[in-house]
Motif scaffolding. Structure first.
Motif, short mmCIF file in Angstrom:
data_model
loop_
_atom_site.label_atom_id
_atom_site.label_comp_id
_atom_site.label_asym_id
_atom_site.label_seq_id
_atom_site.Cartn_x
_atom_site.Cartn_y
_atom_site.Cartn_z
N THR A 82 22.25 -16.03 -7.45
CA THR A 82 22.80 -16.90 -8.49
C THR A 82 22.17 -16.54 -9.83
O THR A 82 21.10 -15.91 -9.88
N SER A 83 22.78 -16.97 -10.90
CA SER A 83 22.23 -16.68 -12.23
C SER A 83 20.91 -17.41 -12.45
O SER A 83 20.10 -17.01 -13.28
N ASP A 84 20.65 -18.49 -11.70
CA ASP A 84 19.40 -19.25 -11.81
C ASP A 84 18.27 -18.70 -10.95
O ASP A 84 17.13 -19.15 -11.06
N GLY B 196 16.45 -11.84 -14.54
CA GLY B 196 17.86 -11.70 -14.92
C GLY B 196 18.70 -10.91 -13.93
O GLY B 196 19.92 -10.88 -14.04
N THR C 84 20.85 -10.05 -10.75
CA THR C 84 21.66 -10.89 -9.87
C THR C 84 22.14 -10.17 -8.61
O THR C 84 22.92 -10.73 -7.84
#
Length: 140
Positions: free
Chosen positions: A72-74, A102, A104
């Motif tokens: 996920t981007s988080d 950063g 993914t």
């Protein structure tokens, strides 16, 4: 071509075919089994805050396949994931992969059969874990 030249051509082809077959058999024989058309089923991914998808590709000898892990981007920003760790069903570490801030997606090796894929943060704490089961057509 004379009879002698014709026999040399046949012997050359036969020798090349034999050597090619022997090399292929030796590679598979010393590497363990070969898994074709591998598929992965992943448990716990629907509830994961870190893992989006795990897909496998390419047949590999030695009972392992290449897995593409989508995060996920988080994952790296909010949860601080810095490493992916694959644990085999025997409980030993099978593969690890460093994850940059950063990032993914990451490729790691997973064993054919059951394993655990964990996301670890910069403090060494496990952030999230999913179970991976890889199956396919085993040859040899």
């Amino acid at each position: 071509m004379t009879g002698k030249d014709a026999n040399q051509g046949e012997n050359g082809r036969s020798r090349r075919a034999f050597l090619g077959a022997a090399a292929a058999a030796g590679l598979v024989g010393t590497s363990g089994c070969l898994t074709l058309d591998p598929k992965a089923s992943v448990s716990g991914i629907d509830d994961s805050e870190v893992f989006e998808k795990v897909s496998v590709s390419e047949p590999w000898a030695s009972g392992r396949v290449s897995a593409s892990v989508s995060l996920t981007s988080d994952a790296t920003t909010r949860y601080g994931v810095r490493k992916l760790v694959v644990i085999s069903s025997s409980g030993s570490e099978f593969d690890t992969g460093t994850v940059q801030s950063g990032q993914t997606s990451k490729k790691v090796f997973v064993p054919v059969g059951k394993s655990t894929l964990s996301a670890v943060d910069f403090d060494g704490k496990t952030v999230d874990t999913v179970s991976v089961n890889v199956s396919g057509n085993r040859i040899l």
